[in-house]
Design a protein around this motif. Structure first.
Motif, PDB file in Angstrom:
ATOM      1  N   LEU A  14      39.794  15.239  43.675  1.00 10.60           N
ATOM      2  CA  LEU A  14      39.983  16.550  43.051  1.00 10.60           C
ATOM      3  C   LEU A  14      40.376  16.389  41.583  1.00 10.60           C
ATOM      4  O   LEU A  14      39.835  17.062  40.690  1.00 10.60           O
ATOM      5  N   ARG A  15      41.278  15.462  41.358  1.00  9.83           N
ATOM      6  CA  ARG A  15      41.730  15.201  39.985  1.00  9.83           C
ATOM      7  C   ARG A  15      40.573  14.704  39.130  1.00  9.83           C
ATOM      8  O   ARG A  15      40.400  15.113  37.979  1.00  9.83           O
ATOM      9  N   ASP A  16      39.740  13.813  39.710  1.00  5.70           N
ATOM     10  CA  ASP A  16      38.612  13.263  38.962  1.00  5.70           C
ATOM     11  C   ASP A  16      37.564  14.332  38.656  1.00  5.70           C
ATOM     12  O   ASP A  16      36.976  14.351  37.575  1.00  5.70           O
ATOM     13  N   ARG A  17      37.343  15.227  39.625  1.00  4.80           N
ATOM     14  CA  ARG A  17      36.367  16.320  39.389  1.00  4.80           C
ATOM     15  C   ARG A  17      36.833  17.198  38.242  1.00  4.80           C
ATOM     16  O   ARG A  17      36.051  17.585  37.384  1.00  4.80           O
ATOM     17  N   ARG A  18      38.125  17.511  38.248  1.00  2.02           N
ATOM     18  CA  ARG A  18      38.678  18.363  37.183  1.00  2.02           C
ATOM     19  C   ARG A  18      38.574  17.670  35.832  1.00  2.02           C
ATOM     20  O   ARG A  18      38.229  18.291  34.834  1.00  2.02           O
TER      21      ARG A  18
END
Lengths: 205, 372
Positions: A14-18
């Protein structure tokens, strides 16, 4: 680590997508975070696979150019690091093919049984035969790559503790946290390092 | 990884940490990214990202433009292929055929005999021979053809090519299906008949039905009228409402809203003469002969009286509310066997407690008999 801990994996993804989305949107802070985190890791990944610094430079530049063009296709199925490494590995293969070199990227599976021998191999006298020295060098790259897959504060804490020899209070001072929190952080970092070592070695295989 | 504690000679947690420390010390500190590479890569990455963003914007804009073009094309296609609200396709159907030689020619197809109940595609041309009469429902209009008449039916107008037609904007009575020399047929599957919804099958309601002739264009204003082409003139007769005639730059109007009837004659020199005429009688005789027979059996007295007034160009008026209620509730039986509507009045009403009288040749006044 991510495969062994789905909860952490989901948060990381999720952090990487953001992060990828923010970089694409032109967020300067996200871009800075992206460069600070992934440029050194890509450098080290390529550095341990290519002998010539100019090749490292060329390969990583190509990797970053590809990443910039394809970043909008990143869907978060794998971590950003894994995604970047995949591109980088492809570029390294092309680079090696261009100069008619075939670097053997096969690495033995590391587990508890061979961890001791790994350590022994790395600690071997540098007056060894070239083949043994190559193996040693490869394993060093492997372990450093494993460190690079950890959250940066984990890897930094392990380096401060076991390479620079600082105690937990000194580490806490450097990392601007409490002694207790540092001890907890080190415990988690050790556990994560063992897990990620395993995963990293399989990936490289 | 294996569970060290399950092995007899496996190292304990302290040993594991020691091994980890040895391993990391042997590996050494990770190499820092040289500043010159960092700066070079940053510049390159920023440049590539900017180009990628620009390409992405262009791609999105092109997609938007393509979508917009597609939407416009689809919209235009729909406008071209579907009838709009302002230009509805009228329902056209044959409601009565009398005599022989009544033909229907749809588009470029060859002409065939018109049949009762037949749906008519547009454009079509209908024609009657020397003994033929034809009645059509054209949208909400009742259109009838006298002998030796040719009429082209378009989606937005009628073109009178020869002979005489009658147009009425009222069709509120029942039609008989028992025509003498025709059999009822349903519309063929290919016929492009519009919905039977009255509002969508009413060409020119806002502006009136348009009929074009060699002498000019006639538009009705809520009326009953006939148009007849003769070798050197056209005769228009109106007995309800009004019609407007446009001949060249000139506009003429024949108004029958006072309950009477007017006749408008225009010659080849576009000279126009308007005169008063009777709303019933010889010039109107062919109209009820061309229409469908009234189905008396099972109909109400009100329906019958309405039909008589309609076919005769008369205004229907009830002397009292009681008479109107009685007409609505009185059911009729038998048939009228093709009798002239006005001639049928007496024998039909004889079986009821209603009476009817013509007032000034314009009005059909209906009363309840005194004994009731």
């Amino acid at each position: 680590m991510s495969e062994n801990n789905p909860e952490v994996s989901a948060i990381q993804l999720l952090r990487d997508r953001r992060l990828a989305a923010n970089v694409l949107a032109g967020d300067e802070r996200a871009l800075r975070a992206f460069m600070d985190e992934y440029f050194p890791k890509l450098f080290r990944y390529a550095r341990h696979r290519l002998d010539i610094e100019a090749d490292v430079d060329e390969v990583v530049q190509k990797t970053l150019a590809q990443a910039a063009r394809r970043l909008e296709t990143y869907r978060g199925e794998a971590t950003l690091l894994a995604w970047l490494i995949r591109i980088c590995r492809h570029e390294i293969s092309r680079q090696l093919a261009e100069v008619h070199r075939h670097g053997d990227m096969m690495t033995p599976y590391l587990n508890d049984e061979i961890l001791r021998s790994v350590v022994e191999t790395i600690e071997l006298d540098e007056r060894l035969q070239p083949e043994a020295l190559n193996q040693r060098r490869e394993l060093i790259g492997l372990i450093q790559f494993a460190l690079d897959q950890l959250p940066e504060h984990y890897a930094r804490a392990l380096e401060l503790k076991y390479i620079e020899g600082l105690n937990s209070k000194e580490i806490a001072a450097q990392m601007q946290t409490s002694d207790e929190a540092t001890q907890s952080l080190l415990a988690r970092a050790r556990r994560a390092f063992r897990e990620v070592c395993d995963v990293a070695l399989q990936v490289v295989k | 990884m294996n569970n060290d504690e399950n092995k007899p000679d496996s190292p304990g947690p302290l040993d594991e940490e020691q091994r980890l420390a040895r391993l990391l010390r042997a590996v050494g500190k990770r190499e820092d990214l040289p500043a010159h590479l960092s700066q070079s890569w940053e510049a390159g990455f920023r440049r590539e990202l900017a180009q990628a963003r620009s390409a992405r914007r262009q791609r999105r804009w092109r997609q938007f433009a393509y979508s917009a073009c597609l939407l416009v094309l689809v919209g235009a296609g729909l406008l071209l292929t579907l009838p709009g609200d302002n230009d509805p396709l009228p329902e056209v159907r044959v409601v009565s055929v009398h005599g022989n030689g009544v033909t229907l020619q749809a588009g470029a197809a060859s002409a065939g005999a018109a049949a009762l109940g037949q749906g008519v595609t547009l454009p079509s041309t209908v024609a009657t021979g020397s003994d033929g009469l034809l009645a059509l429902r054209y949208g909400q209009y009742d259109v009838r053809l006298n002998h030796q008449t040719r009429l082209r039916l378009q989606r937005d107008k009628l073109e009178l090519l020869a002979g005489e037609i009658y147009v009425s904007d009222f069709s509120g009575y029942s039609y008989s299906n028992s025509n003498s020399n025709s059999t009822a047929t349903s519309a063929s599957p290919g016929n492009s008949i519009a919905s039977t919804n009255k509002s969508s099958s009413n060409p020119g309601t806002a502006t009136g039905l348009l009929v074009t002739t060699p002498f000019g264009e006639v538009r009705d204003v809520g009326t009953q009228f006939t148009l007849g082409l003769e070798p050197e003139r056209m005769v228009a007769r109106v007995r309800r409402g009004a019609i407007a005639l446009a001949a060249g730059r000139n506009q003429y109007r024949a108004d029958a809203s006072d309950g009477g009837a007017r006749q408008l004659v225009i010659n080849q020199a576009s000279e126009v003469r308007v005169t008063d005429i009777a709303p019933s009688g010889e010039p109107w005789q062919w109209i009820y002969q061309s229409g469908p027979q009234f189905e008396l059996e099972g109909n109400t007295a009100f329906g019958f009286l309405q039909w008589v007034a309609q076919e005769s160009g008369l205004q229907l008026k009830f002397a009292s509310d009681s008479a109107k209620v009685y007409a609505h509730t009185t059911m009729l039986h038998g048939d009228i066997n093709g009798i002239d509507p006005l001639e049928a009045l007496q024998p039909v009403l004889a079986a009821t407690d209603l009476s009817a009288a013509l007032v000034d040749q314009r009005q059909l006044q209906v009363s309840l008999l005194p004994r009731y």
